[in-house]
Design a protein around this motif. Structure first.
Motif, PDB file in Angstrom:
ATOM      1  N   ARG A 194      82.914  23.110  50.508  1.00 56.97           N
ATOM      2  CA  ARG A 194      83.511  24.383  50.119  1.00 56.97           C
ATOM      3  C   ARG A 194      82.405  25.310  49.612  1.00 56.97           C
ATOM      4  N   TYR A 195      82.554  26.574  49.971  1.00 50.74           N
ATOM      5  CA  TYR A 195      81.488  27.547  49.703  1.00 50.74           C
ATOM      6  C   TYR A 195      82.085  28.838  49.165  1.00 50.74           C
ATOM      7  N   GLY A 196      81.258  29.582  48.439  1.00 50.76           N
ATOM      8  CA  GLY A 196      81.730  30.851  47.915  1.00 50.76           C
ATOM      9  C   GLY A 196      80.560  31.769  47.609  1.00 50.76           C
ATOM     10  N   LYS A 246      81.975  27.662  41.397  1.00 50.20           N
ATOM     11  CA  LYS A 246      83.295  28.216  41.725  1.00 50.20           C
ATOM     12  C   LYS A 246      83.825  29.080  40.585  1.00 50.20           C
ATOM     13  N   LEU A 306      87.179  30.057  47.488  1.00 51.20           N
ATOM     14  CA  LEU A 306      86.178  29.330  48.263  1.00 51.20           C
ATOM     15  C   LEU A 306      86.651  29.187  49.705  1.00 51.20           C
ATOM     16  N   ALA A 325      82.412  32.436  41.506  1.00 50.06           N
ATOM     17  CA  ALA A 325      82.550  32.880  42.894  1.00 50.06           C
ATOM     18  C   ALA A 325      83.455  34.104  42.980  1.00 50.06           C
TER      19      ALA A 325
END
Ligand code: NI
Length: 153
Positions: free
Chosen positions: A96-98, A143, A150, A146
């Motif tokens: 998971r990315y943000g 997160k 995400l 972020a």
């Protein structure tokens, strides 16, 4: 080579504030070695001690820019300048990315494994990684910072 288990988001250890390292002893050196092994094995570019369940102010970084492995004991920032926004991930939040805003340039001071104080200036990705790993020592995950939800990656 010894790998340690990487704690995942949801483990309360990741939310605690890490304690300063008072004495760099054989256990500290083993931890540093294991953290580097674990980071490389997981194809990460940084790993902080709380991610392997040790609440000490230690992290390792290899930003993959050819400058190699850096070990930070009791790090703190001398300077943070500017801003950059980029996509971030974390070995504790796999897949998971943000987007996170970070300083464009940081200057960090820490001790190395021999107890020697050093300073390092990081910009670009290095500034991001240093900021991200430092946050782990404060119980902060990317997160939390972020922009928006995400994304799966
Ligand atoms: Ni992380």
């Amino acid at each position: 080579m010894a790998l340690r288990r990487i704690l995942k988001d949801g483990d309360e250890t990741l939310r605690k504030v890490s304690r300063p390292v008072e004495t760099i002893d054989a256990r500290t050196l083993q931890l540093l070695d294991d953290m580097a092994d674990t980071m490389y094995d997981a194809h990460g570019i940084g790993l902080a001690a709380p991610q392997v369940g040790v609440l000490k102010r230690i992290f390792v970084v290899d930003a993959g820019d050819g400058s190699g492995l850096f070990e930070f004991i009791n790090p703190f920032f001398l300077r943070k300048e500017g801003a950059q926004v980029g996509q971030e991930g974390c070995l504790s939040i796999p897949g998971r990315y943000g987007e996170v805003e970070r300083p464009a340039v940081v200057e960090i001071q820490a001790q190395d494994r021999y107890g020697q104080t050093f300073t390092l200036q990081g910009e670009g990705l290095m500034a991001v990684v240093l900021s991200h790993e430092y946050d782990h020592l404060e119980g902060i995950l990317f997160k939390d910072k972020a922009r928006g939800p995400l994304v799966e990656g």
